[in-house]
Design an enzyme around this catalytic site. Structure first.
Site, mmCIF file in Angstrom:
data_model
loop_
_atom_site.group_PDB
_atom_site.id
_atom_site.type_symbol
_atom_site.label_atom_id
_atom_site.label_comp_id
_atom_site.label_asym_id
_atom_site.label_seq_id
_atom_site.Cartn_x
_atom_site.Cartn_y
_atom_site.Cartn_z
ATOM 1 N N GLY A 117 21.172 39.266 5.303
ATOM 2 C CA GLY A 117 19.847 38.690 5.492
ATOM 3 C C GLY A 117 19.500 38.521 6.997
ATOM 4 O O GLY A 117 18.675 38.131 7.403
ATOM 5 N N THR B 231 20.768 45.782 8.857
ATOM 6 C CA THR B 231 20.192 47.283 8.450
ATOM 7 C C THR B 231 19.160 47.611 9.370
ATOM 8 O O THR B 231 19.165 48.572 9.747
ATOM 9 C CB THR B 231 19.690 47.018 6.666
ATOM 10 O OG1 THR B 231 20.857 46.735 6.104
ATOM 11 C CG2 THR B 231 19.204 48.409 6.659
ATOM 12 N N SER C 74 19.070 43.193 0.875
ATOM 13 C CA SER C 74 20.620 43.078 1.157
ATOM 14 C C SER C 74 21.238 44.352 1.084
ATOM 15 O O SER C 74 21.366 44.902 -0.228
ATOM 16 C CB SER C 74 21.204 42.044 0.551
ATOM 17 O OG SER C 74 22.616 41.833 0.773
ATOM 18 N N GLU D 235 30.277 36.289 2.898
ATOM 19 C CA GLU D 235 29.587 35.562 1.598
ATOM 20 C C GLU D 235 30.228 34.622 1.206
ATOM 21 O O GLU D 235 31.570 34.384 0.825
ATOM 22 C CB GLU D 235 29.267 36.857 0.594
ATOM 23 C CG GLU D 235 28.526 37.920 1.164
ATOM 24 C CD GLU D 235 28.014 39.157 -0.265
ATOM 25 O OE1 GLU D 235 29.038 38.678 -0.958
ATOM 26 O OE2 GLU D 235 27.241 39.821 0.376
#
Length: 1802
Positions: free
Chosen positions: A159, A163, A208, A429
């Site tokens: 987030g 990308t 994501s 993560e």
């Protein structure tokens, strides 16, 4: 301190987290109050205020800076505050030296327009405000500045905007390439596709990336993008089947369901997202920030741009739709898992192109192979769901990989220059529940962090230390120890892989190993309470991982039966996804040589390692993406969230090192060269002083530069100044150079113009003078022409007159001479005629006298010749026998005399003295044994591409004479002949009958230009003894059978001419067939075909001698001055001396004959296996013990372990195979033999023990498996056609004749065929040689004109061959496709015959999948090329057939073949109830289930309650036929049995339609016709004594059957006349035979006073009395039923049967292997609609019963053993031969129960 902190001043306040920006609000009373930037109030006592708690804020921190390396306040609070200030102004980018920090604004900002993008072009880093474009610009121009690859590493949490940053970099690079080509557009358009299939909405991010990608953009040397390559990492495929709350699945599912058109979704059988389990699991179907409709349009548009064909796009979404349908499949437990909703199963099967029944079976059961038998075991509900989910995950991951591969294929280019790589990989993560995926993701981030640390920190410090640069060391945390915990030799990954290899490994045992091995590691966390988790101290924080599912995900267990199912899909796309998946052969007990499938973690580790290698080869740029808050909302800056990201990203340390360090470094030469314009006039003794002098001009104090040992170190600020000054100086120099160049250019232009003017003047003057001269010369010529014409006309008239007079004189002279000649000829003719008459009379008298004398002499000579011939033949036979005995004795003595030591010494001597020979004459030494190879001289060589032929002079014989011979090198063998070979269609030795006494003589036969010539020998100048014109003189060919009856010779044939029949025979049946095939082919060819006929390949069987290249030890020159161009070939047994004709030939022969590798055991090759084995070989099949060694890919065998020179070799490649020993045979005989099938022959080897044989077989198989598959030219062309454009297809076909029709048989196979002697397998009905030879035979038949009128025998031959040899099927298909492609006469009889064969094969079986695509392509092409022709009809029919072809066990019958040829249906007769028959039309694909449904419709039984089926009736034996069985396969089986001589009775085989299983016990709801079938089945049960009753009840049931069939009994008529065969109604006991008669054994012995005839008479009397009693009882019972109609008799009969609880069940005889007191050994197993029950045979006593709801699974663990697993009661096992019938019946009942449950009937 108080004076420093006046109210309103800005300061830093130390909070528990970090330094925070604050404003002093008050300072009264000795207390200080502060207002933090976050809005909180903070107070301190005056005594606590110090430099450690409060600091003044530097102005740079108050206003914020673009590069945080310039901050005066150097701490994490200042960095956090600077980012906060800029974020509040929508300035989301900030530099940290060359590192860019990007904060996600969670809103659109107008800072990415084209104008702004172009403004960053060619601007140095720092000249303009920080931006992602600046990093992209720096990387782009660094390609040429450094001539080195560049890469941009984009990192951050999910987030954070990784990308989007990747997209912006791609956009900038595409714009800067200055070439609007398709490649740039394709690279940008690939993003929507990858995002749709690889991104999903998570808790932290709406878009994501659930996979990592490394995009490598390739540039040309001109700066244009030439291509790109995308590498993906660890797609989270588990997301397809499992979602956390608040998350969505991959975008593509929702894009399709929301954005797809109504027609498209209807074709995919889709509705809305809330109807599918895989899309609604997370509870979120849409999101305001996601435009599914627009994204779907973008994906579709991107697919077009990327070159996806419409078929490919449709196939992709079919699989996506199929996954959605698959997720909706639910299961119920009833005798194992059963599919609850068949609709979703059918929809998923339709999308995948597989059979829905097979898919349902594979999802609910698993099949294993045990000792050659397939065993199917049902799964429970949870296991079935795992199978469903594993299939969905496998399909999605394969589709994703296919898309990446397809994109790469479109955009990838050759690496001509350099590249810029962009890494967008998942961020760190840490969820509430972290599993295997998070473990891999965080491992990758640890690896990248290490790379970042070492690049930024370690390398900086090391560089400064090496160069002796004074600076302050900075301590930083190295995560190498954490990585060691994960990836070291015994780290977590190694333990995970090790446990995954253990079949019994579990997640609990894995966690236990983790704790035991790493409990004391400071980076490993062992929880105190949790028993299913462990933790790791990552650089970003501690993470707890749940081990549940670790092993399953790491193994990635995707069952082989599911792979096989998908590989049989009718969809080419689905097949391509799984084409390369190798399915483990569980039937092989020896798995030692099997290669292990890599685990998911091992694959990820390898791919990560390759990524780090790629990054290490490039110069990196770092972009750190940061998310400002956890709510993903704009204008919200959460300091703790950002601070945590800054800490573990390493940016704080980067600020300090960039501030303290010198990021710009140049070697002295480079520095002086680049800044030479700034150092003009500088004088210094060396380069170091020159550098210092230049730098002092711009930084006299030396604050921003230092001089190292080899480099100049600069700060970025000084570099910017130097670059600016350099550009200014270069601009001045450029103006000077420009002015000089322009002046030079203008002067040069003036001189050029002046030269041109002078040239024009000169040319004009010359032209004007020449024009005047030409006019004067033209006038003079005209005057001369007129005068000369006048003189010529006068002369012509005078000459014509003279010519006329001369012609008249000549004609008169010719007439006079002709007259004189005529008169003289008449006189001579009269004289000659008189003399001729006299001579003729004299000759006639003389001939009459001589003829009489000649006849007398011929009669006497014939008598003498006959006597001499008989004597000579007897003498020759005696001599031949003596010579044979002598030769055998000499060979035996020679063999015994050869010793190992002598051979070794002789070989060494031969190698040193090249003039030695082995003493035999050339024919004896060079001739070959046409029977078999010598046992000690056989060798196997690898296929060698070298081919050469030509003349050489060879030394040989006892006197060592030199003779000229023709040599040919082919396929690794050098052969020599007496004369030149290869100029004829065929040549070879045949024994021919000839002469007056018809003696047999060996002759050399040559077939050339349609004429068969025979010679005494094969010498080149040999005189021809005779010639036979095959096409003109031969009227017929006599077959071997007829020729043998006349000439008494095997393998003989005759050539029939008008004058005589030429008989000849070959040495073998194979040679005879070859000659016959060639002669027949010649006879059938036209003149045009004979002209285009090629010469045949030279047959090495006709050679005088051969030498295998693998046997050659060395080749070298002999240096003989008397014989130039002479060389020697040294083998282990002899030396060959050769002389080439020219020096060029001499060099070429030595090159091609020189050994490529050592022959004996190479010392540099590892011995993989060694030991003694017994080898069988030679003509006598003798067995000899040899020492074998396996090295690399060759098996060597020696006479003993001490002999260096090998007797022979066996090269191994992918076409070789090894057959393990038969365990049963080995145990019985003690001989553990195995076969090695190599290229030239099969080797029979025997090991001493089973362990030795298994070890050898495993080692050899491992070598074979490791060899690369051999690819033929045909395979390469098929692959080329697969990807070729339509315009290139015809070019490929015309360029490669191997793909098109030919008039000659093939010389080699089109596909690589496995080696092996098929004659070793005696199980088949026919005997075969090798796959290659069988393929060549079929090739000959395809081009020969035989079997044109009636191709049926040929079709059956090819079909039987393909069914017996499945490995040849692909080859036969390719041959047929070749012979039906681009035929010059497509409608010829041969062409139509081949099309018929192809069609029949298409109805019988399909080739391998990649050839199915080639076949379909061929059929479509033929339809387009030959419309409205016979070829088009067969092509269309074959195209339709291959879409329906299913697996079959037997070749087509003659009836089916005829039906296929005529393209009509086949009519079969089915026997029904009451003797009725039904005609049913079927085709090659009709199943038994379809025939059953047709019969139901014909008999008006569509709504029947019970289950019906088709049965195969053979005499008295009935066998049910599976619903999926192809009916024509049954017909093929019958025909095969009939040819084998097995015919069951007069009626033969029949198909019967009857009741299969009873679904309803009561008969009141049955239709009359169905009731008849039920009644008939009940009668059969009674007649089989499968109904428990006493004899009285049995008589009553028999009487009821008689009453139903015949009505009332007539008392006035005898019973025998009314019922001619009472056995149709009364079941006789099977034990009423002589062996088991009621007569006791003792009574039988007492009666043995008479003959056996009397004994039999006594038995017959007793049996007759019993039969009379039965008839009397039947008559009595029948008479009682008088007056009852047949329906009443039927009802009473059924009522009696229904009184038993077991009615409606099918009864099987089984045995109980467990000895228990209450359960007898022999039992009845009753299978019915309620479950299974056990009865004592012949009684109604139920031993046990089990309902289907309690049955967990059932199947056959071993042959003839049936096991049922009962819930809570363990297992029940029986022994029976009806295993398949029981399982089939139970499955049918379970399916009926599931159907009723789905229909809500209970």
């Amino acid at each position: 301190m108080a004076t420093s902190f006046e109210p309103g001043s800005t300061v830093w306040v130390k909070t528990p987290e970090t330094w925070a920006a604050a404003t002093v609000t008050s300072s009264s009373g000795g207390n200080y109050a502060f207002k933090l930037r976050s809005g909180q109030d903070f107070k301190l006592d005056a005594k606590n205020v110090s430099r450690d708690t409060v600091m003044p804020m530097h102005p740079t921190s108050v206003t914020s800076v673009e590069d945080m390396a310039t901050l005066a306040d150097l701490h994490e609070g200042a960095i956090l505050h600077n980012i906060d200030l800029r974020y509040a102004k929508d300035l989301i980018y900030t530099y940290i030296g060359s590192i860019l920090c990007a904060v996600n604004p969670y809103k659109k900002i107008d800072m990415y327009g084209d104008k702004l993008l172009k403004s960053y072009n060619k601007r140095a880093l720092g000249e303009l405000p920080p931006h992602i474009y600046a990093i992209a610009n720096e990387a782009y121009y660094a390609l040429w500045k450094t001539n080195h690859h560049q890469c941009v590493l984009i990192s951050g949490e999910s987030g954070a905007g990784k990308t989007e940053s990747t997209k912006l970099i791609l956009k900038y690079l595409s714009t800067m390439s200055n070439a609007e080509s398709l490649v740039e557009k394709q690279i940008l358009e690939s993003s929507p596709i990858m995002e749709a299939f690889g991104n999903a909405k998570t808790v932290y991010n709406n878009n994501s990336s659930r996979f990592g990608k490394f995009i490598k953009i390739q540039f040309s040397d001109r700066g244009a993008i030439e291509g790109a390559k995308i590498i993906d990492y660890l797609l989270e495929k588990g997301r397809v089947v499992r979602l956390n709350p608040g998350e969505r699945n991959y975008h593509v599912f929702y894009n399709l369901l929301t954005g797809g058109s109504r027609e498209e979704k209807a074709s995919l059988l889709l509705t809305s997202a809330d109807n599918y389990r895989y899309t609604k699991m997370g509870g979120v179907l849409s999101d305001p920030s996601i435009d599914d409709v627009g994204d779907y349009k973008s994906v579709r548009s991107a697919m077009i741009t990327m070159g996806f064909t419409p078929e490919q796009s449709t196939d992709i979404f079919k699989v996506i739709a199929g996954i959605l349908h698959l997720g909706n499949i639910e299961f119920v437990t009833s005798g194992g898992a059963q599919v609850k909703n068949r609709t979703d199963l059918a929809n998923a099967s339709a999308m995948f192109g597989v059979d829905d029944g097979q898919l349902g079976e594979n999802l609910t059961s698993k099949t294993i192979t045990l000792r050659g038998e397939s065993i199917t075991t049902p799964l429970d509900g949870a296991q079935a769901e795992e199978s469903r989910d594993s299939l969905a995950m496998a399909l999605y991951s394969r589709v994703f990989s296919w898309i990446i591969t397809r994109i790469n294929k479109t955009i990838h280019a050759k690496e001509t220059f350099l590249s810029v790589g962009v890494l967008d990989i998942f961020g760190f993560e840490n969820f509430q529940v972290n599993s295997f995926e998070q473990f891999c993701i965080n491992y990758a981030n640890e690896k990248l962090q290490q790379y970042f640390n070492r690049h930024i920190f370690s390398l900086e410090q090391l560089e400064y230390q090496k160069e002796n640069i004074s600076w302050a060391d900075i301590d930083w945390v190295d995560n190498a120890e954490c990585l060691d915990l994960i990836e070291a030799k015994l780290g977590l990954l190694a333990l995970l892989d090790e446990e995954s290899r253990f079949p019994k490994g579990t997640d609990e045992t894995l966690l236990q190993k983790f704790h035991e091995r790493h409990e004391k590691n400071k980076y490993y966390i062992k929880p105190r309470l949790a028993k299913t988790s462990y933790g790791i101290r990552h650089y970003a924080g501690d993470v707890q991982y749940e081990t549940a599912g670790f092993l399953e995900k790491n193994r990635d267990n995707f069952r082989d039966d599911l792979v096989l199912l998908l590989q049989e899909s009718k969809s080419d796309f689905v097949y391509d996804l799984f084409e390369k998946d190798a399915v483990a052969d569980s039937s092989k007990e020896n798995k030692a040589g099997a290669r292990k499938k890599p685990t998911v973690s091992a694959q990820f580790k390898d791919s990560l390692s390759s990524l780090m290698t790629a990054l290490g080869a490039a110069h990196p740029y770092f972009v750190r993406c940061v998310k400002p808050n956890m709510k993903k909302v704009p204008a919200s800056f959460e300091a703790p969230v950002v601070l945590n990201q800054l800490r573990y990203s390493g940016m704080l340390e980067t600020v300090r090192i960039r501030r303290a360090g010198y990021p710009v470094r140049r070697v002295f030469d480079d520095f002086l060269y680049r800044y030479r314009v700034l150092g003009r006039g500088v004088k210094a003794p060396n380069d170091i002083e020159k550098c210092k002098a230049v730098l002092r001009n711009y930084d006299p104090q030396g604050k921003d530069w230092q001089i190292g040992k080899t480099k100049v170190f600069l700060r970025e600020s000084l570099e910017i100044v130097l670059e600016k000054k350099r550009e200014d100086e270069l601009a001045v120099v450029l103006r000077i150079i420009k002015s000089r160049v322009l002046g030079y250019a203008i002067r040069r232009r003036f001189l050029k113009i002046r030269r041109a003017i002078v040239l024009i003047q000169k040319n004009y003057k010359g032209f004007y003078g020449a024009k005047q001269f030409k006019q004067k010369r033209k006038a003079a010529v005209h005057i001369q022409k007129i005068y000369r014409g006048y003189r010529a006309r006068l002369l012509r008239a005078r000459l014509l007159e003279q010519k006329r007079k001369e012609e008249e004189r000549r004609r008169e002279e010719i007439r006079r001479k002709e007259e004189e000649r005529r008169k003289e000829m008449e006189r001579l003719q009269r004289e000659n005629k008189t003399r001729e008459l006299e001579e003729l009379k004299r000759k006639a008298d003389e001939e009459a006298r001589l003829e009489a004398a000649e006849e007398e002499r011929a009669r006497q000579a014939n008598e003498a010749d006959a006597q001499k011939a008989k004597a000579l033949e007897a003498e020759l036979d005696a001599k031949r026998k003596i010579e044979d005995d002598k030769r055998k004795a000499e060979e035996e003595a020679k063999r015994r005399a050869q010793a190992d030591v002598k051979r070794k010494a002789e070989a060494a001597k031969l190698a040193a003295e090249l003039d030695l020979d082995d003493g035999g004459d050339e024919e004896a030494q060079g001739g070959i044994d046409k029977g078999a190879e010598s046992d000690d001289e056989e060798a196997e060589s690898e296929a060698i591409d070298e081919y050469k032929e030509g003349y050489m002079v060879k030394q040989g014989g006892r006197i060592k004479t030199w003779k000229r011979r023709w040599f040919i090198l082919r396929d690794g063998t050098l052969a020599y002949f007496k004369g030149k070979q290869g100029e004829s269609q065929k040549a070879g030795w045949l024994t021919k009958q000839g002469g007056a006494v018809k003696s047999w003589k060996l002759r050399w036969m040559v077939l050339k230009d349609g004429k068969l010539s025979y010679f005494k020998s094969d010498a080149e100048q040999e005189e021809c003894l005779g010639t036979v014109d095959i096409r003109k003189d031969v009227s017929g060919i006599e077959e071997p059978a007829a020729a043998k009856s006349k000439c008494k010779k095997d393998n003989a044939f005759g050539l029939i001419t008008t004058e005589r029949t030429y008989y000849m025979f070959a040495e073998s049946a194979e040679a005879c067939e070859e000659w016959l095939a060639e002669l027949k082919a010649i006879r059938s060819k036209t003149d045009d075909e004979m002209k285009s006929l090629d010469s045949a390949q030279v047959d090495f069987r006709n050679a005088q001698g051969q030498v295998d290249l693998v046997d050659i030890l060395s080749v070298g020159s002999t240096n003989d001055p008397t014989r130039p161009n002479t060389f020697a070939i040294v083998t282990a047994n002899r030396v060959f001396q050769m002389q080439a004709e020219t020096p060029q030939e001499y060099a070429e022969w030595i090159r091609v004959l020189t050994p490529r590798k050592k022959h004996a055991g190479d010392s540099d090759q590892e011995i993989l296996e060694k030991g003694w084995l017994v080898k069988e070989g030679g003509a006598r099949k003798s067995r000899k013990k040899r020492w074998f060694t396996l090295r690399k890919d060759v098996i060597y065998y020696h006479k003993d372990p001490y002999t260096d020179v090998a007797i022979g070799t066996i090269p191994l490649n992918s076409l070789c195979s090894v057959v393990p020993p038969d365990e049963l045979v080995g145990q019985n005989t003690g001989s553990w033999s195995f076969f090695v099938h190599a290229r030239r022959r099969s080797y029979y080897l025997v090991a001493a023990t089973q362990a030795d044989a298994t070890r050898w077989v495993s080692a050899i198989q491992e070598i074979i498996d490791s060899k690369a598959p051999i690819e033929t030219q045909t395979e390469k062309l098929i692959a080329e056609l697969k990807t070729a454009k339509v315009a290139d297809v015809d070019r490929i076909y015309s360029s490669y004749p191997i793909l098109t029709c030919g008039s000659e048989p093939l010389k080699s196979s089109l596909l690589p065929l496995p080696y092996g002697d098929l004659s070793l397998d005696k199980t088949g009905a026919r005997t075969y040689t090798t796959l290659f030879e069988e393929a060549m035979k079929i090739s000959q038949y395809m081009v020969h004109p035989e079997y044109i009128v009636n191709p049926l025998p040929l079709i059956q031959y090819i079909l039987q061959t393909c069914f017996d040899l499945p490995k040849i099927r692909n080859e036969v298909y390719c041959q047929l496709i070749k012979q039906t492609t681009d035929n010059a006469n497509p409608n010829s009889q041969i062409s139509i015959r081949n099309w018929q064969i192809l069609t029949v094969l298409g109805c019988s079986f399909l080739p391998a999948r990649k050839y199915v695509r080639f076949l379909r392509f061929h059929l479509k092409r033929s339809l387009d090329r030959y419309p409205n022709t016979e070829v088009a009809k067969y092509a269309a029919y074959c195209m339709d057939c291959i879409q329906q072809t299913k697996y079959r066990d037997y070749p087509a019958s003659q009836e089916e073949i005829v039906a296929i040829q005529t393209q009509k249906e086949l009519l079969i007769t089915v026997l029904c109830q009451g003797g009725r028959t039904c005609k049913v039309a079927i085709n090659s694909f009709t199943t038994a289930g379809e025939v059953t449904e047709l019969l139901k419709r014909k008999l008006n039984m569509e709504r029947c309650i019970n289950g019906f089926g088709l049965y195969e009736l053979s005499g008295d034996v009935q066998k049910s036929i599976e619903e999926k069985t192809i009916v024509v396969d049954i017909l093929g089986k019958w025909e095969k049995y009939k040819r084998a001589g097995y015919v069951p009775g007069a009626d033969g085989w029949r198909l019967v339609f009857k009741l299969f299983c009873v679904h309803e016990v009561h008969t009141r709801n049955l239709s009359p016709i169905e009731l008849e079938f039920v009644h008939a089945a009940a009668c059969e049960q009674v007649m089989a004594r499968r109904f428990p009753c006493d004899e009285n009840q049995l008589f009553k049931l028999s009487a009821l059957m008689m009453q139903y069939d015949m009505g009332d009994m007539d008392p006035g008529i005898q019973f025998d006349k009314q019922c001619t065969d009472f056995k149709k109604y009364y079941p006789m006991k099977v034990e009423n035979t002589l062996a088991n008669s009621p007569i006791s054994l003792s009574a039988l012995k007492n009666t043995m006073t008479g003959t056996l005839r009397k004994i039999k008479s006594n038995f017959d009397d007793s049996q007759s009395q019993e039969i009379l009693g039965i008839k009397a009882q039947l008559a009595t019972e029948w008479s009682k039923l008088r007056g009852k109609g047949n329906q009443m008799a039927l009802s009473e009969f059924m009522a009696i049967l229904q009184s038993w609880d077991g009615y409606g069940c099918t009864i099987f005889d089984v045995e109980n292997p467990v000895k228990e007191k209450n359960i007898p050994k022999n039992l009845w197993l009753a299978v019915g609609i309620k479950g299974v029950a056990l009865y004592k045979p012949g009684t109604r006593e139920c031993v046990a019963s089990y309902g289907y709801e309690t049955i967990l699974s059932f199947g056959a663990p071993v042959a003839n053993t049936y096991k049922i697993v009962i819930d809570g009661q363990g297992t029940v096992t029986f022994e029976t031969t009806k295993v398949l019938e029981i399982a089939k019946l139970m499955k049918a009942y379970i399916n009926e129960l599931v159907r009723r449950r789905r229909a809500g009937l209970f």
